[in-house]
Scaffold this motif. Structure first.
Motif, short mmCIF file in Angstrom:
data_model
loop_
_atom_site.label_atom_id
_atom_site.label_comp_id
_atom_site.label_asym_id
_atom_site.label_seq_id
_atom_site.Cartn_x
_atom_site.Cartn_y
_atom_site.Cartn_z
N THR A 55 -16.54 12.95 30.94
CA THR A 55 -16.02 12.02 31.94
C THR A 55 -16.88 10.77 32.03
OG1 THR A 55 -17.30 13.02 33.74
CG2 THR A 55 -15.13 13.97 33.28
N ASP A 56 -16.27 9.70 32.61
CA ASP A 56 -17.04 8.48 32.82
C ASP A 56 -17.80 8.56 34.13
OD1 ASP A 56 -15.22 8.02 34.85
OD2 ASP A 56 -14.14 6.43 33.79
N SER A 57 -18.43 7.47 34.53
CA SER A 57 -19.27 7.47 35.74
C SER A 57 -18.47 7.75 37.00
CB SER A 57 -19.99 6.13 35.86
OG SER A 57 -19.06 5.06 35.82
N ASP A 58 -17.14 7.53 36.96
CA ASP A 58 -16.29 7.79 38.13
C ASP A 58 -15.61 9.15 38.05
OD1 ASP A 58 -16.86 5.30 39.27
OD2 ASP A 58 -15.36 4.33 38.00
N GLY A 59 -15.91 9.94 37.03
CA GLY A 59 -15.31 11.26 36.93
C GLY A 59 -14.00 11.30 36.19
N GLN B 161 -21.06 14.22 31.74
CA GLN B 161 -20.75 12.93 32.39
C GLN B 161 -21.57 11.82 31.75
OE1 GLN B 161 -21.22 12.92 36.64
NE2 GLN B 161 -20.21 10.95 36.90
N SER C 191 -18.50 3.43 31.46
CA SER C 191 -17.11 3.55 31.89
C SER C 191 -16.14 3.33 30.74
CB SER C 191 -16.82 2.52 33.00
OG SER C 191 -17.09 1.21 32.56
N ARG D 289 -19.48 20.32 32.91
CA ARG D 289 -19.14 18.91 32.80
C ARG D 289 -20.17 18.18 31.93
NH1 ARG D 289 -21.70 15.41 36.95
NH2 ARG D 289 -23.36 16.64 37.92
N ARG E 105 -11.62 11.55 33.02
CA ARG E 105 -11.75 12.18 31.70
C ARG E 105 -11.59 11.15 30.58
NH1 ARG E 105 -9.98 17.93 29.80
NH2 ARG E 105 -9.93 17.68 27.55
#
Length: 420
Positions: free
Chosen positions: A20-24, A73, A77, A71, A26
């Protein structure tokens, strides 16, 4: 369980987890982890291979914000969607290690990697352990293995990636093993595994010669088949003359003379002489390394000569032979007795003048039986005029006496990790 073990992760638990990116949001799934081997430290994770649709892309480990069983992460982004290309020296833990054979260096045996342990280190994450035990059908998963991972440094992975072989060779541990152990491993290896093992050994020409001496005849011939005459001569030139003669005779007939002509002097002369003896005689069994000194030499000087004989095989130095003024055999003195004798004594006073000997045409069975009867570590082979022309050492006598199918027993440790 230590704090480090508690914080460790299992590679098999991480694979195919969402990235996932920094905002969650996928971005893809984890396909692999990239490490670089380090000689005195654990392989450091330098990047991730992320599957995005049908493409595998590279993500630097510097962009990793969190790594956990559930996860993966990233701090970024967005991803560079250029297709992943392995760089020189990179190792992929899933593709190259997981499910592949590697060498248990402490046990000198092939095992298979069923999982990789990852641990946090000062500069990120590192591969610190390997699980080499096959899991049972009722196993609760990678994090509940009945066998704790063993230290990564106990193993030598055989990556098989030709493009990065030169970089990885600097970290290889195969040269730390004894020549006979390396030979045993090579004889069990697949063709690709052999290539990697021999590449490491080739960096040390003396070790390479020792390994070829230990290989069985069929495997030795098979490996020489793919080498040029010059390359074969380079190896034979560093082998003991008797082993080199045996190896030369195992070559196809049309290659023997060209390879012999490429051997350096005096090795060529020694090998040429040994080729005149039948394999099943003392002449065919003997080596040409021995230490013979005038009987008037002092014990102190004889021991100095032993210390300086660094080019002779150690088995040939278990006995010091003494010579009469005309150069014929006068006596024999074991190295132990020489060490225990008074340094000022001359060899004639302490050596045994009743020496058990062989002649070049003596049958191998008679030679080995005689050595066993008299508990000899070495026995001189004499010419008709009593000059020493070679020595049969106990290792060669044992090899001749032991049935061929006993000499390479199946190791009890092979694939020990494949069963629980």
């Amino acid at each position: 369980m230590t704090a480090a073990q508690a914080a460790s992760l299992s590679l098999s638990a991480l694979l195919r987890q969402p990235v996932t990116d920094s905002d969650g949001h996928r971005m893809g799934t984890l396909a692999d982890l990239i490490v670089r081997l380090r000689h005195d430290d654990y392989p450091l994770v330098t990047g991730l291979v992320v599957a995005v649709g049908g493409t595998r892309v590279f993500v630097s480990a510097a962009d990793l914000a969190a790594l956990a069983p559930d996860r993966v992460q990233l701090a970024a982004s967005s991803l560079d969607l250029g297709e992943f290309r392995r760089r020189e020296g990179e190792v992929l833990l899933s593709e190259d290690v997981l499910g592949h054979r590697l060498i248990d260096v402490s046990r000198v045996a092939f095992v298979k990697a069923y999982d990789v342990q990852l641990s946090p280190v000062l500069d990120g994450w590192a591969a610190t352990g390997l699980d080499v035990h096959r899991r049972r059908w009722l196993s609760l998963g990678p994090r509940h293995s009945a066998h704790p991972p063993r230290d990564w440094k106990d193993f030598e992975p055989l990556i098989g990636h030709a493009e990065s072989a030169q970089v990885r060779m600097a970290t290889g541990r195969i040269p730390e093993l004894k020549a006979a152990q390396i030979a045993d491993i090579i004889e069990e290896a697949t063709e690709h595994e052999q290539d990697e093992l021999l590449a490491q050994v080739h960096e040390n020409p003396e070790l390479e010669a020792d390994v070829f001496e230990e290989l069985d005849e069929d495997r030795q011939s098979e490996l020489f088949k793919d080498r040029s005459d010059t390359e074969v001569a380079e190896v034979l030139g560093r082998m003991q003359a008797d082993d080199a003669a045996d190896a030369l005779m195992d070559l196809p007939q049309e290659r023997r003379v060209p390879v012999l002509d490429l051997l350096p002097e005096p090795q060529r002369a020694l090998v040429h002489r040994l080729l005149g003896y039948h394999d099943l005689t003392a002449g065919g069994l003997m080596g040409t390394d021995f230490l013979a000194l005038p009987a008037t030499t002092t014990v102190a000087d004889a021991l100095t000569a032993v210390r300086g004989a660094r080019l002779l095989q150690p088995q040939a130095l278990t006995v010091i032979y003494t010579l009469a003024p005309d150069g014929t055999l006068a006596g024999a003195l074991s190295l132990v007795h020489a060490v225990q004798a008074e340094p000022a004594n001359v060899l004639a006073d302490v050596a045994d003048d009743d020496v058990v000997v062989a002649h070049a045409t003596d049958d191998v069975v008679d030679v080995t039986t005689r050595m066993a009867d008299f508990n000899l570590l070495a026995m001189p082979v004499l010419s008709e005029d009593r000059h020493i022309i070679g020595v049969v050492t106990v290792d060669d006598a044992l090899e001749a006496a032991i049935p061929e199918d006993w000499s390479r027993r199946e190791s009890n440790h092979r694939e020990t990790g494949s069963e629980g």
